[in-house]
Every structure is written in structure tokens, then in C-alpha cells.
Write a protein that holds these residues in place. Structure first.
Motif, PDB file in Angstrom:
ATOM      1  N   HIS A  63      -2.746  46.853 -47.139  1.00  0.00           N
ATOM      2  CA  HIS A  63      -2.572  48.015 -46.250  1.00  0.00           C
ATOM      3  C   HIS A  63      -3.031  49.325 -46.883  1.00  0.00           C
ATOM      4  CE1 HIS A  63      -0.440  45.344 -43.599  1.00  0.00           C
ATOM      5  NE2 HIS A  63       0.433  45.055 -44.538  1.00  0.00           N
ATOM      6  N   GLU A  65      -4.796  51.454 -45.577  1.00  0.00           N
ATOM      7  CA  GLU A  65      -4.773  52.501 -44.547  1.00  0.00           C
ATOM      8  C   GLU A  65      -3.443  53.249 -44.542  1.00  0.00           C
ATOM      9  OE1 GLU A  65      -2.827  48.977 -42.667  1.00  0.00           O
ATOM     10  OE2 GLU A  65      -4.536  49.317 -44.009  1.00  0.00           O
ATOM     11  N   GLN A  66      -2.434  52.696 -45.208  1.00  0.00           N
ATOM     12  CA  GLN A  66      -1.126  53.343 -45.263  1.00  0.00           C
ATOM     13  C   GLN A  66      -0.936  54.178 -46.531  1.00  0.00           C
ATOM     14  OE1 GLN A  66       1.927  50.379 -44.647  1.00  0.00           O
ATOM     15  NE2 GLN A  66       0.973  49.589 -42.776  1.00  0.00           N
ATOM     16  N   LEU A  85     -10.704  60.422 -42.408  1.00  0.00           N
ATOM     17  CA  LEU A  85     -10.850  59.030 -42.811  1.00  0.00           C
ATOM     18  C   LEU A  85     -11.220  58.173 -41.615  1.00  0.00           C
ATOM     19  CD1 LEU A  85      -7.629  58.787 -44.997  1.00  0.00           C
ATOM     20  CD2 LEU A  85      -9.904  59.536 -45.680  1.00  0.00           C
ATOM     21  N   ASN A  86     -11.987  57.122 -41.911  1.00  0.00           N
ATOM     22  CA  ASN A  86     -12.385  56.223 -40.833  1.00  0.00           C
ATOM     23  C   ASN A  86     -12.554  54.817 -41.400  1.00  0.00           C
ATOM     24  OD1 ASN A  86     -13.126  55.699 -38.119  1.00  0.00           O
ATOM     25  ND2 ASN A  86     -15.298  55.685 -38.703  1.00  0.00           N
ATOM     26  N   ASN A  87     -12.082  53.827 -40.636  1.00  0.00           N
ATOM     27  CA  ASN A  87     -12.284  52.410 -41.002  1.00  0.00           C
ATOM     28  C   ASN A  87     -11.822  52.112 -42.430  1.00  0.00           C
ATOM     29  OD1 ASN A  87     -13.451  51.811 -38.477  1.00  0.00           O
ATOM     30  ND2 ASN A  87     -15.468  52.504 -39.202  1.00  0.00           N
ATOM     31  N   ILE A  88     -10.599  52.506 -42.744  1.00  0.00           N
ATOM     32  CA  ILE A  88     -10.057  52.243 -44.074  1.00  0.00           C
ATOM     33  C   ILE A  88      -9.524  50.816 -44.110  1.00  0.00           C
ATOM     34  CG2 ILE A  88      -8.363  52.936 -45.809  1.00  0.00           C
ATOM     35  CD1 ILE A  88     -10.589  54.982 -45.314  1.00  0.00           C
ATOM     36  N   THR A  89     -10.153  49.963 -44.888  1.00  0.00           N
ATOM     37  CA  THR A  89      -9.736  48.573 -45.042  1.00  0.00           C
ATOM     38  C   THR A  89      -9.683  48.241 -46.525  1.00  0.00           C
ATOM     39  OG1 THR A  89     -11.961  47.604 -45.066  1.00  0.00           O
ATOM     40  CG2 THR A  89     -10.951  48.028 -42.895  1.00  0.00           C
ATOM     41  N   GLY A  93     -14.171  51.818 -47.001  1.00  0.00           N
ATOM     42  CA  GLY A  93     -13.656  52.946 -46.247  1.00  0.00           C
ATOM     43  C   GLY A  93     -14.706  54.019 -46.098  1.00  0.00           C
ATOM     44  N   TYR A 110      -7.665  57.177 -54.419  1.00  0.00           N
ATOM     45  CA  TYR A 110      -7.308  56.347 -53.272  1.00  0.00           C
ATOM     46  C   TYR A 110      -6.001  55.569 -53.393  1.00  0.00           C
ATOM     47  CZ  TYR A 110      -9.872  52.705 -55.954  1.00  0.00           C
ATOM     48  OH  TYR A 110     -10.334  51.844 -56.919  1.00  0.00           O
ATOM     49  N   PRO A 129      -0.533  58.681 -45.830  1.00  0.00           N
ATOM     50  CA  PRO A 129      -1.634  59.558 -45.422  1.00  0.00           C
ATOM     51  C   PRO A 129      -1.111  60.881 -44.847  1.00  0.00           C
ATOM     52  CG  PRO A 129      -1.999  57.313 -44.656  1.00  0.00           C
ATOM     53  CD  PRO A 129      -0.606  57.356 -45.197  1.00  0.00           C
TER      54      PRO A 129
END
Length: 994
Positions: A63, A65-66, A85-89, A93, A110, A129
Motif C-alpha cells: 500500500h 499509495e497510503q 501524485l498519480n498511479n502510485i503502486t 509512481g 517515498y 499522504p
């Protein structure tokens, strides 16, 4: 591991990037406790107020993105607020940011976190975030379709130890799926891996394996006589059961070979801590990775050359994978089998060591002797009954504990015996069938006895060791269905013996008239008690065949005792201690139960016959601990003789892993020896530093070495171990983060080998134990290796007060009594109250005297006056307000060496006071005596000395009584024989009579 710690390497991230992306370590270039341990360095060469960094970071954490992402301008070192931020996996990212200084470098942090909780038990909390960008700037980003890129220049970790490269850089799901698809007809894939790249992830393939592809062979180089290791990474495509590994011989072209018997699998087979062969079942869930560590003992007499063989990996369904193993043997012989290069995993062989397992007699103990059914050992005897249980137990120690008596101290009023009571209240009578001595050696005697009646067979296997430890395996078999009202074990103590007690929820005190105790293993680490006097006692503990040593200290509740099926009997069992006629009876009962024909129960119990030996008072006066790392000349100047080196010091930095700075440790010890000092080190097994070279190999063994747990703790643990561990002690200055060991396991074999290596190669003079997480088997082994070849092997044991909820309400002395035969000194004092506790508590729980030991005080420096009643001071330089040197000075001026200690507890003590709350202990010498008096009275009092001058050996008409001046203890003063002596509350005097 050396190359791991020193690396700066290049790594091809993926086809997305046209250039090589380096992974670097930064030598602590930023503050981890706000920015985290990892960042990406990107370079912006465009123009405008928006840059786009497409980062393929391949993260192992879940996770992402968290978690917060922080962008910092490298030129100004200021946070960039305008970030989107976009498409954070986990794989990648997209980070849009405002290049606040225009073209140049920017950092993307990060995994930022903040540490919370106690400094030594921190919790890394990863920041969520946040939104700091202005709406105006965000509108600009959304409207801009041609955002200039910020190019990834490097991935950086705060230091080399925190790096994920290369074994924690994950494969993408696409790459993983391709591997799986290529082997869709298989149940598992095997990835051979060398020893320098320990497999660290169980949920993700490392990208390293994707780049290498599936390999059918493994090639490496070793030296003659080397403990060589390699790995087989088994990636399960479906659930695998009972995975096993077999090996062929490794054969050279000329026919020379390394026989398969020299090759083993650490994960499936080994030798237990008590020298028994053990086998492990390895199950691997689907989509999980299991590292399999293979060990090769390369013979020393083998010819150099290339040796070829095979490793066969097979599961329960008989699917087999074969790996060709090619091992080139160099024309070089390692005298130490590679032990001095542990980063090559050469010490994994230690996990299966049997070093010092032979039960040879350890000084000062003497060989056991048996005549008929009487077994003699140092200062004690045990006389056996026909049923294999003790008929009588005797000690031959004087009350002063400084010598032996010719008259025995009988512990029992009648033999130890069982009662089997049926529902009619009738006690079933047994007839002895046989008694046989099954083993007779200097260190061990074993016997077997069988008894029976028409309902029950009872078999007793007894085992006595040279130090006074006896175990009884009592097997009960129902010959037919039977209902029993109770099964009881009676231990009938003599009243003289049963003066004191500790255990069963009782602190060490004078024994209460009545004890009523029930099992509560979920909350209480209690399964027995010590009952005794200064010169005769017995600790007993109730067990069954499934006993497992629990975790101790703060972690008891995470792995408590298992309720014995026999004694506990679904919580019907318990222990009552009470006076019955001439005896003090310990009635150990299990309550009503039914047994079907053939049912078997084990009513096992252990005994420790105390004391273990006489007190070595001369050692107490001459051996003075300095418990802190310092310059050896400064330590020598204090009058101390032994240095205790804790962990978190320059020569012993990492907890319970004293092998990294060993050269610095040796240099320090050599300099100490040169001026007559001895040096001991902190080293135990309760927890283990994350700096251990073997960390991931040990983790591959499941829960054998490490306890299961909820994870958490310091950031490094969370980032590199994920979960399933218990975070333990942490040293902020060194980022040394330990995790808890599981209990009795093969790490104890490694521990013994390690202590032997430190003794022989570094020159340590002993160990300082901070609580103990191993049993007496390991303690004996440790004492043997520490004292080998004339080394002193000094062991002192520290314990905090464990009589609290987290520790299971156990008494430190009761918990660790099995180790007392091999200790030289106790340091039981952290959280102990020296002001409010009674003399009986001091005697039983702190001093060590009823067990043949002496101790020191700890908490707040202790109580100097009360301590001297038991020959105790505090320890240099532990407490600022209690310097022991003034008392040491009195010892030296008086001449304590050769004195006879006669404590207030002895009926032979020649000096008493007129107040029974002001106690006196005598240190007697020809023509003079040092008298220690200390008060437990509620107020200041005046007392007179009651002296037996004949026994003291001094002419009363010529005697003088003087109090030497002792800084922070007492003023100089002279008393006449009949003077009243003023004694302040909680204080006392040291008086010299001559």
C-alpha cells in the motif's frame, strides 16, 4: 556481506529506462525520522513550473499509495509544496512537482515516518499522504499535456544497511506472470542463489531473478575445509507439502568426490540444542517463496578442481526439480573453515553443533557416587525408594554456608510419594515390580522403577546430575477404566527446612502458614516453588511431556506456559502448602478425572537440591565489577578488577551479536589483561540484533529461531522483515533493532559455538547475562567453553524484578535457579525496593546466599547498610549516589580475605543486638571481627551488642569497638563494650572489634 555493506552498484531498472539507474547509499545525508530511509534523485533540465518524474521504484512495502511522498529541492533543501501524485503502486509512481529552483536536482522521499513510543521500544509510524499544493498550480498541471520530464538519476538509501538492492527490488506482476506462465505445468520453480545474496522476500520475486531467468544449475567457488553454503529459492505455484531436499555426491572428473554425507539442508534437518536429531516439515503456500539453505562441509584433504553433483527438491506429491551444482574447489585450505568471514554464512554450521554436550563434571562439583540406592554429590545425598522416588534428601552444609557438616540436614519427614484416590476415598496401593540403574556416569545417574496395582501402572524414570538437578518422568497408564477423586504428589518437608518460601505467587519471605494456589498459565509464569532454609532446600516444578519453555521478562504473555494435561487437569489442579503434624506438606493435586483403559498421563516433576555449594566469600571480596565501557587505566584506578562490557559500546555495539567489532574487542581485552583486569561481555539469546549476518537464513527457518508476532517497531524492521516478529530492544544511537527469539532452539548451538570462539580468539573472561532465555543444558555448555583451557569463565546474572503482570508474577531467583550452579555472582536489583522489603526478602530473592552465591545491589545504588549484612555493595559506577569504593577500602584495610562470614540467620552468630529488627552479621578473623549491623526498625533506635566473646575468639577485657570513617556511610566513632549504639532508620554501622 562486506560487499553488501560497501556497495555502490549499477542496476538496470527496466526497459522503460534507457540508462542505467544506480542504487547508492548516502552515509546518513538526511534526517530519517521525518523523511524516511529511501529517496529517488531526479534531475530536471526543462523549463516551466511543472515537472514529471516517472519512477519505477519496485517497492516491497504494501500500500505505497497510503504513504506520504515528500519532494525536496536539492539546491535549497526546502520542501516543494506543489506536488501531485498519480498511479502510485508498488511497481511505479508518477510524481508531478514544481521545480522551484528551475533546472537541477530534486529528491523524492517515498517512505517518510515518525518514531513514536519509548526510545528503546520505538514504533515507526509512516506518514499519511497530505495535500500541500495550491489550487492554481494543480490547475496548471491538469491543463498541461506536455509536462517536461525529470529523469531518475539514482535510488538512494540513507545508508548501506537500509538499502533494498538487489534482493528486495521486486519483479513486476507482468514479469512474475511471465515466469509462472513459462512453468505452468509445474508445481514450483527453483531459483538457485549464492550465499552473498540472502533471499529476503517471501511474497515477491526479486528482479534479480527475472534478469537471470530460470536457472537449472548453480556454480560457485569454495576453499578446502570451508563451511560453504548456498540457497535454493523455491517459488510455489500451488500449495506445497513436506518439501524435502536430497543431494548426490559432488564428483570431480578424476573420481574424487565430496560425499553427500557432507551436504545437508538447514531447513529440513539438524541437531537440537540438546543434541537430538530433529526434522522439520517445510510447507510452502502458493505464490510464496521459501529459501532453502544448503550446507557443504568441504573436506580439508580434497584435491582442487571442479566438482559436480545434483540437488533434488521434491514435494509430498513427488514432483521433483533438479539443480546441477558445480562447485570449484580452490587450492587453498582454510584453517578456521571460514569462520572468520561470517558474512559468507560460514557459521550456519554452528546451528547444528554438539560442542560441550557431554555431561562432564564442572568444577567445583564432584563425580556422583552411588551405593545401593543412595547417590552422593557435592554436599548432598538423595536416597531413593523402590518406586524410584526420593526416600530422603539430605544436605551437609553448615548454617554459615562456608563449610560442611558431618551431620545431615534432612529435608523430608517421610518419602516423596503419590496418592491415587478413587471415588470411594480409598488410596490405591502400589507394589514395586522393579528398580534398575540404567546409566551410571560421573555426571549423570539414571534409573527406572516400575510399580503397579490392578488398576494403574506407574513407571518412574529418574535422572540426577552432579549439580543437584533431578528430573522424574512419571508415566501413569490405566490398566482398566477408572474414576479417580484425585491424584496427589506429597512432598513432606521438615519444619526446620521449610523456613522460607518463594514462588506460587509468594515473594521470598518466611513461609506463610498456608498457601492455596491454582494454575493460571495464561497470566502467571508459575509451576512450582522453592521451599527451604539457608543450608537445605528444594525447588520443585510440575511438568508434563509437552512442556515448552515460555518466553520470560516482558514477553511472557506472548508465549506463556502450557497447562500440563496431568497436573492442570482443566484447571482442577493446584498446590496447597500447610503444616501437617511434624511436616510442612506440599500437596500437589490434580483433581477428579476418569481414565479409560490404555490412557496415559505424565506426572513429571523436577527438583533442585539447594544450596549448590558453599559460598566463596574470598571471591566476593576480591572480585569487583566495573559495569561500564571506559579507559582501562581509569578503571584500574578505581580498584575494580573485572570490566563488564555492555552492548551498545564501541567494542560490543550490537545486542547479543558480539562478532562484528571483535578486533576492537580483542585489542581492548589485551590492554586490560596487560594491567591485570579481566573483561566480560554482555551476550545472551533472548533477542538478537538485526545486524546478525545470518538474519535472513534464520528467518528462513520459520518460527524455529524467531518468535511469531505482530511486527512493527523500528522502521528498518518494518521495511525489511514486513511482519511476523516481535520487536525488542532498540539502541537509537546505532539503529540496532533486535527481535525476540522463540525459546529453545538451534540458535543455542550457535550461541555455545560463538562463546567458545570469543573465549579462544578474543580472550573474553566470561559473560554478563541480562536475564536468561535458555535452560540449564545450554548453561552447562556455556560454562564448559568459558572455562576451557584455564580461562576463568566468570558468569554474573542480572535480573529486573519480574513479579509483575507482563512477566507473569514470577520471582527472578525462582525463575533462574536452574542456572545458579554455574554463576559466580547475582545482580538482582532493577526495580527492587531495598527500603521497604524485609530481611527475608533480601536473603532469599536478592543475596543468593541460600544457594551458595553472593550478589550485589542495583536500583538507586541499593541500601549500603543492609547490603553489607549479606556481603553486598553496589557496582561501579552504576549509581551516582552510592559509590562502593569507601566500603571496598574498609574491606582492604580490615583484610576481608580469609574471613569467615557468620550471618544473622545462623544460630551460631556470635553477635546479636538488643533489638530484633536490628540485625548483625559477623566477618570473623583471628583476633578481630568486622561487624555489620543494619536496621529494619520503624524509627531511629539505640541498641547494645550481645556478644559471645568466646565464640568470637576475642578477650572482652581487652576489646575495642571502633567505627572507621566511611564516606556517605558513617562517621568515625569509638564505642565501649556496653555502650548504646544509635542506629538511624534504614541504616546501620560497620564496626571493627579487636
Amino acid at each position: 556481506m562486506k560487499s553488501f555493506l560497501l556497495f555502490t552498484v549499477l542496476f538496470f531498472a527496466s526497459s522503460i529506462y534507457a540508462q542505467q539507474i544506480p542504487y547508492k547509499s548516502s552515509a546518513n545525508a538526511w534526517n530519517a525520522d521525518s523523511l524516511g530511509n529511501h529517496r529517488v534523485l531526479v534531475q530536471f533540465n526543462g523549463i516551466g513550473n511543472v515537472a514529471e518524474a516517472a519512477v519505477e521504484w519496485r517497492r516491497r512495502d504494501e500500500h505505497p499509495e497510503q504513504k506520504r511522498i515528500i519532494v525536496v529541492d536539492a539546491k535549497t533543501n526546502q520542501r516543494v509544496l506543489n506536488v501531485k501524485l498519480n498511479n502510485i503502486t508498488r511497481e511505479s509512481g508518477e510524481i508531478y512537482f514544481e521545480p522551484t529552483s528551475g533546472a537541477g536536482d530534486y529528491y523524492i522521499y517515498y517512505m517518510p515516518y515518525k518514531s513514536e513510543g519509548r526510545s528503546n521500544y520505538p514504533k515507526g509510524v509512516y506518514l499519511k499522504p497530505d495535500t500541500t499544493a495550491s489550487l492554481t498550480w494543480l490547475t496548471t498541471v491538469d491543463a498541461n499535456y506536455n509536462v517536461p520530464p525529470a529523469t531518475v538519476k539514482a535510488f538512494e538509501s540513507i545508508d548501506a544497511f537500509n538499502s533494498f538492492y538487489p534482493m528486495e527490488i521486486i519483479a513486476t506482476q507482468k514479469e512474475t506472470n511471465a515466469i509462472i506462465q513459462s512453468s505452468s505445468n509445474k508445481s514450483f520453480i527453483v531459483f538457485p542463489e549464492d550465499r552473498m545474496h540472502p533471499i529476503k522476500m517471501k511474497d515477491d520475486l526479486p528482479q534479480r531473478w527475472i534478469e537471470k531467468g530460470i536457472q537449472q544449475s548453480f556454480t560457485d567457488t569454495a576453499s578446502k575445509s570451508e563451511n560453504f553454503a548456498y540457497q535454493l529459492g523455491v517459488f510455489a505455484l500451488k500449495d506445497l507439502q513436506d518439501v524435502k531436499v536430497h543431494f548426490s555426491d559432488l564428483t570431480a572428473s578424476n573420481g574424487n568426490k565430496i560425499a553427500a554425507q557432507h551436504i545437508s539442508c538447514l531447513n529440513t534437518d539438524g541437531i537440537s540444542y540438546d543434541a537430538k536429531p530433529i526434522h522439520f516439515i517445510v510447507n510452502i503456500p502458493a505464490k510464496k517463496i521459501q529459501p532453502i539453505w544448503c550446507l557443504v562441509n568441504v573436506p580439508s584433504n580434497i584435491a582442487a578442481g571442479l566438482y559436480k553433483g545434483k540437488a533434488f527438491i521434491k514435494d509430498a506429491a513427488n514432483e521433483t526439480a533438479t539443480v546441477d551444482v558445480n562447485l570449484f574447489i580452490e587450492n587453498k585450505t582454510l584453517a578456521d573453515s571460514g569462520i572468520n568471514e561470517p558474512w559468507k554464512q560460514t557459521r550456519l554450521q554452528w546451528l547444528n553443533s554438539t560442542l560441550a554436550q557431554e555431561n562432564t563434571v564442572i568444577k567445583p562439583y564432584i563425580p556422583l557416587e552411588i551405593k545401593d540406592k543412595t547417590i552422593s554429590l557435592l554436599g548432598r545425598k538423595i536416597i531413593l525408594n523402590d518406586n524410584g522416588l526420593p526416600k530422603q534428601i539430605q544436605t551437609f552444609f553448615t548454617e554459615e554456608m562456608t563449610g560442611y557438616s558431618t551431620r545431615p540436614n534432612n529435608l523430608l519427614t517421610e518419602p516423596v510419594h503419590f496418592h491415587f484416590i478413587n471415588n470411594d476415598g480409598k488410596n490405591l496401593q502400589f507394589k514395586s515390580k522393579s528398580f534398575t540403574i540404567t546409566k551410571q556416569m560421573p555426571g549423570t545417574i539414571e534409573w527406572n522403577a516400575a510399580s503397579t496395582n490392578d488398576t494403574i501402572n506407574m513407571n518412574v524414570c529418574g535422572h540426577l546430575e552432579f549439580d543437584g538437578f533431578a528430573s522424574f518422568t512419571v508415566k501413569i497408564v490405566a490398566m482398566k477404566d477408572v474414576a479417580l477423586k484425585d491424584i496427589q504428589l506429597h512432598i513432606p518437608f521438615t519444619k526446620q527446612t521449610a523456613k522460607y518460601m518463594m514462588g506460587l505467587g509468594e515473594k521470598g519471605e518466611a513461609r506463610p502458614d498456608t498457601i492455596r494456589w491454582k494454575w493460571d498459565v495464561a497470566h502467571k509464569n508459575q509451576d512450582g516453588a522453592w521451599i527451604g532454609n539457608v543450608n537445605a532446600g528444594l525447588q520443585y516444578s510440575l511438568r508434563d511431556e509437552k512442556y515448552v519453555r515460555p518466553l520470560n521478562t516482558n514477553f511472557y504473555l506472548l508465549k506463556p506456559l502450557l497447562l500440563p494435561a496431568s497436573w492442570g487437569n482443566d484447571d482442577k489442579g493446584g498446590i496447597d502448602v500447610f503444616q501437617k503434624g511434624e511436616a510442612v506438606l506440599a500437596n500437589n493435586y490434580s483433581g477428579a478425572r476418569t481414565m479409560k483403559q490404555g490412557d496415559t498421563l505424565y506426572y513429571n516433576f523436577n527438583l533442585l537440591i539447594t544450596p549448590f555449594h558453599i559460598i566463596n566469600t574470598d571471591f566476593q571480596w576480591a572480585t569487583r565489577f566495573y559495569h561500564k565501557y571506559n579507559n582501562v587505566d581509569s578503571i584500574k584506578a578505581t580498584g575494580a578488577t573485572v570490566v563488564n562490557i555492555h552492548h551498545a559500546t564501541p567494542i560490543n555495539p550490537y545486542i547479543n551479536y558480539p562478532f562484528i567489532a571483535w578486533k576492537e574487542m580483542k585489542a581492548y581485552i589485551d590492554s586490560a589483561h596487560a594491567i591485570g583486569l579481566k573483561v566480560k561481555i554482555y551476550n545472551t539469546v533472548r533477542e538478537l540484533s538485526n545486524r546478525a549476518y545470518e538474519l535472513y537464513a534464520l528467518r528462513s527457518l520459520g518460527h524455529e529461531i524467531y518468535s511469531p508476532g505482530k511486527g512493527g517497531g523500528f522502521s528498518w524492521l518494518q521495511e525489511h522483515l514486513d511482519s511476523d516478529y516481535i520487536a525488542a530492544w532498540f539502541v537509537p544511537e546505532l539503529n540496532d533493532a533486535a527481535i525476540i527469539n522463540s525459546g529453545m532452539n538451534r540458535w543455542h548451538n550457535y550461541y555455545v559455538e560463538g562463546m567458545n570462539w570469543l573465549t579462544q580468539n578474543v580472550g573474553i573472561d566470561g559473560i554478563y547475562l541480562d536475564d536468561v532465555a535458555f535452560d540449564r543444558i545450554t548453561m552447562k555448555r556455556i560454562k564448559r567453553v568459558l572455562t576451557a583451557d584455564g580461562h576463568p569463565g566468570i558468569i554474573d546474572l542480572h535480573s529486573a524484578n519480574q513479579y509483575n503482570k507482563n512477566d507473569g508474577f514470577n520471582n527472578s531467583a525462582n525463575l533462574y535457579m536452574e542456572h545458579f550452579p554455574y554463576l559466580n555472582r547475582l545482580w538482582f536489583g532493577e526495580y527492587f525496593d531495598y527500603e521497604k522489603n524485609s530481611p527475608d526478602f533480601f536473603l532469599t530473592e536478592v543475596s543468593g546466599i541460600p544457594f551458595g552465591l553472593m550478589g550485589e545491589m542495583l536500583q538507586d545504588g541499593g541500601n549500603a547498610w543492609r547490603g553489607m549484612i549479606y556481603g553486598m555493595t553496589n557496582r561501579m559506577p552504576w549509581s551516582d549516589n552510592a559509590d562502593p569504593r569507601p566500603i571496598w577500602k574498609v574491606w582492604d584495610e580490615f583484610g576481608m580475605q580469609g574471613t569467615k562470614m557468620i550471618g544473622y540467620w545462623s544460630s551460631n552468630c556470635p553477635v546479636k543486638t538488643t533489638n530484633d529488627k536490628v540485625l548483625a552479621t559477623v566477618y570473623k578473623k583471628d583476633g578481630k571481627a568486622l561487624i555489620s549491623i543494619a536496621s529494619w526498625a520503624n524509627n531511629d533506635v539505640n541498641v547494645q551488642l550481645k556478644i559471645d566473646w568466646k565464640q568470637l575468639g576475642i578477650d572482652a577485657s581487652k576489646a575495642t569497638i571502633t567505627a572507621p570513617e566511611i564516606k556517605n556511610f558513617q562517621p568515625a566513632k569509638t564505642f565501649s563494650v556496653n555502650d548504646a549504639i544509635p542506629v538511624q532508620k534504614n541504616k546501620g554501622w560497620l564496626l571493627i572489634i579487636k
